[in-house]
Design a protein around this motif. Structure first.
Motif, PDB file in Angstrom:
ATOM      1  N   TYR A  16       1.101   9.495  -2.516  1.00 11.96           N
ATOM      2  CA  TYR A  16      -0.053  10.023  -3.243  1.00 11.96           C
ATOM      3  C   TYR A  16       0.048  11.535  -3.390  1.00 11.96           C
ATOM      4  CZ  TYR A  16      -2.411   5.523  -2.867  1.00 11.96           C
ATOM      5  OH  TYR A  16      -2.747   4.206  -2.984  1.00 11.96           O
ATOM      6  N   CYS A  17       0.438  12.195  -2.319  1.00  9.92           N
ATOM      7  CA  CYS A  17       0.556  13.652  -2.357  1.00  9.92           C
ATOM      8  C   CYS A  17       1.606  14.086  -3.378  1.00  9.92           C
ATOM      9  CB  CYS A  17       0.908  14.208  -0.979  1.00  9.92           C
ATOM     10  SG  CYS A  17      -0.467  14.151   0.171  1.00  9.92           S
ATOM     11  N   ARG A  76      -9.561  20.814  -5.496  1.00 14.29           N
ATOM     12  CA  ARG A  76     -10.891  20.738  -4.873  1.00 14.29           C
ATOM     13  C   ARG A  76     -11.578  19.433  -5.281  1.00 14.29           C
ATOM     14  NH1 ARG A  76     -13.163  25.392  -6.582  1.00 14.29           N
ATOM     15  NH2 ARG A  76     -14.007  24.375  -8.414  1.00 14.29           N
ATOM     16  N   GLY A  77     -11.418  19.045  -6.529  1.00 17.40           N
ATOM     17  CA  GLY A  77     -12.014  17.817  -7.037  1.00 17.40           C
ATOM     18  C   GLY A  77     -11.439  16.555  -6.416  1.00 17.40           C
ATOM     19  N   ILE A  78     -10.286  16.666  -5.796  1.00 16.66           N
ATOM     20  CA  ILE A  78      -9.677  15.523  -5.108  1.00 16.66           C
ATOM     21  C   ILE A  78      -9.985  15.563  -3.617  1.00 16.66           C
ATOM     22  CG2 ILE A  78      -7.469  14.480  -4.428  1.00 16.66           C
ATOM     23  CD1 ILE A  78      -6.390  15.455  -7.176  1.00 16.66           C
ATOM     24  N   VAL A  79      -9.772  16.709  -3.001  1.00 21.17           N
ATOM     25  CA  VAL A  79      -9.884  16.828  -1.545  1.00 21.17           C
ATOM     26  C   VAL A  79     -11.323  16.632  -1.061  1.00 21.17           C
ATOM     27  CG1 VAL A  79      -9.618  18.442   0.381  1.00 21.17           C
ATOM     28  CG2 VAL A  79      -7.835  18.280  -1.362  1.00 21.17           C
ATOM     29  N   VAL A  80     -12.264  17.311  -1.671  1.00 22.93           N
ATOM     30  CA  VAL A  80     -13.651  17.251  -1.191  1.00 22.93           C
ATOM     31  C   VAL A  80     -14.221  15.831  -1.273  1.00 22.93           C
ATOM     32  CG1 VAL A  80     -16.001  18.108  -1.566  1.00 22.93           C
ATOM     33  CG2 VAL A  80     -14.064  19.698  -1.585  1.00 22.93           C
ATOM     34  N   ILE A 139       0.089  13.812  -6.825  1.00 22.97           N
ATOM     35  CA  ILE A 139      -0.904  14.863  -7.072  1.00 22.97           C
ATOM     36  C   ILE A 139      -0.206  16.203  -7.314  1.00 22.97           C
ATOM     37  CG2 ILE A 139      -2.753  16.222  -5.995  1.00 22.97           C
ATOM     38  CD1 ILE A 139      -3.618  13.539  -4.638  1.00 22.97           C
ATOM     39  N   ILE A 140       0.781  16.509  -6.503  1.00 27.45           N
ATOM     40  CA  ILE A 140       1.513  17.766  -6.677  1.00 27.45           C
ATOM     41  C   ILE A 140       2.206  17.787  -8.037  1.00 27.45           C
ATOM     42  CG2 ILE A 140       3.494  19.096  -5.845  1.00 27.45           C
ATOM     43  CD1 ILE A 140       2.597  18.234  -2.990  1.00 27.45           C
ATOM     44  N   GLU A 141       2.794  16.680  -8.416  1.00 29.23           N
ATOM     45  CA  GLU A 141       3.439  16.581  -9.720  1.00 29.23           C
ATOM     46  C   GLU A 141       2.425  16.785 -10.840  1.00 29.23           C
ATOM     47  OE1 GLU A 141       5.514  13.055 -12.221  1.00 29.23           O
ATOM     48  OE2 GLU A 141       6.269  13.356 -10.180  1.00 29.23           O
ATOM     49  N   ASP A 142       1.252  16.189 -10.693  1.00 32.38           N
ATOM     50  CA  ASP A 142       0.199  16.337 -11.701  1.00 32.38           C
ATOM     51  C   ASP A 142      -0.255  17.794 -11.835  1.00 32.38           C
ATOM     52  OD1 ASP A 142       0.271  13.643 -12.211  1.00 32.38           O
ATOM     53  OD2 ASP A 142      -1.569  13.181 -11.109  1.00 32.38           O
ATOM     54  N   THR A 143      -0.308  18.507 -10.713  1.00 34.85           N
ATOM     55  CA  THR A 143      -0.764  19.901 -10.793  1.00 34.85           C
ATOM     56  C   THR A 143       0.209  20.758 -11.576  1.00 34.85           C
ATOM     57  OG1 THR A 143       0.276  20.554  -8.691  1.00 34.85           O
ATOM     58  CG2 THR A 143      -2.020  19.794  -8.607  1.00 34.85           C
ATOM     59  N   MET A 180       0.848  -1.182   0.000  1.00 38.13           N
ATOM     60  CA  MET A 180       0.000   0.000   0.000  1.00 38.13           C
ATOM     61  C   MET A 180       0.889   1.239   0.000  1.00 38.13           C
ATOM     62  SD  MET A 180      -2.975   0.703   2.652  1.00 38.13           S
ATOM     63  CE  MET A 180      -3.783   2.190   2.887  1.00 38.13           C
ATOM     64  N   LYS A 181       0.515   2.203  -0.826  1.00 34.10           N
ATOM     65  CA  LYS A 181       1.280   3.441  -0.884  1.00 34.10           C
ATOM     66  C   LYS A 181       1.104   4.247   0.394  1.00 34.10           C
ATOM     67  CE  LYS A 181       1.435   4.651  -5.765  1.00 34.10           C
ATOM     68  NZ  LYS A 181       1.057   5.681  -6.734  1.00 34.10           N
ATOM     69  N   ARG A 182       2.122   5.000   0.714  1.00 31.60           N
ATOM     70  CA  ARG A 182       2.037   5.917   1.851  1.00 31.60           C
ATOM     71  C   ARG A 182       1.340   7.202   1.390  1.00 31.60           C
ATOM     72  NH1 ARG A 182       7.920   7.007   3.259  1.00 31.60           N
ATOM     73  NH2 ARG A 182       7.783   7.391   1.054  1.00 31.60           N
ATOM     74  N   PRO A 183       0.700   7.914   2.298  1.00 31.40           N
ATOM     75  CA  PRO A 183       0.034   9.166   1.919  1.00 31.40           C
ATOM     76  C   PRO A 183       0.983  10.140   1.219  1.00 31.40           C
ATOM     77  CG  PRO A 183      -0.600   8.550   4.135  1.00 31.40           C
ATOM     78  CD  PRO A 183       0.477   7.586   3.711  1.00 31.40           C
ATOM     79  N   GLU A 184       2.236  10.163   1.642  1.00 34.63           N
ATOM     80  CA  GLU A 184       3.211  11.067   1.023  1.00 34.63           C
ATOM     81  C   GLU A 184       3.410  10.759  -0.453  1.00 34.63           C
ATOM     82  OE1 GLU A 184       4.159   9.044   3.737  1.00 34.63           O
ATOM     83  OE2 GLU A 184       3.656  10.538   5.241  1.00 34.63           O
TER      84      GLU A 184
END
Length: 80
Positions: A7-8, A28-32, A11-15, A1-5
């Motif tokens: 995934y983050c 917003r589309g991810i967090v909410v 996501i940051i790279e994708d942004t 299982m991936k660590r939360p870091e």
């Protein structure tokens, strides 16, 4: 299982590939939905007040991110 870091970091790279004005709505589309999912999960827990608080949090975050987006990037009529 991936660590939360992990995934983050993804996501940051994708942004970084998005236009700056699209990053807030993307996040917003991810967090909410993640917070809402937590609320649905907590709704099955013995203390249901946690689920209500989680849905209130999700709504508040969505409103705040929308307000931030509108403040930073107002989308008024296009001036010709």
């Amino acid at each position: 299982m991936k660590r939360p870091e992990d995934y983050c970091a993804t996501i940051i790279e994708d942004t970084q590939t998005l236009a700056i004005e699209d990053r807030i709505s993307y996040l917003r589309g991810i967090v909410v939905p993640l917070i809402e999912h937590l609320g649905y999960t907590l709704a099955h827990a013995p203390k249901d007040f946690a689920a209500t608080s989680t849905f209130v949090l999700a709504t508040d975050i969505e409103k705040r991110l929308t307000a931030l987006e509108q403040a930073v990037f107002p989308r008024g009529p296009v001036q010709c």
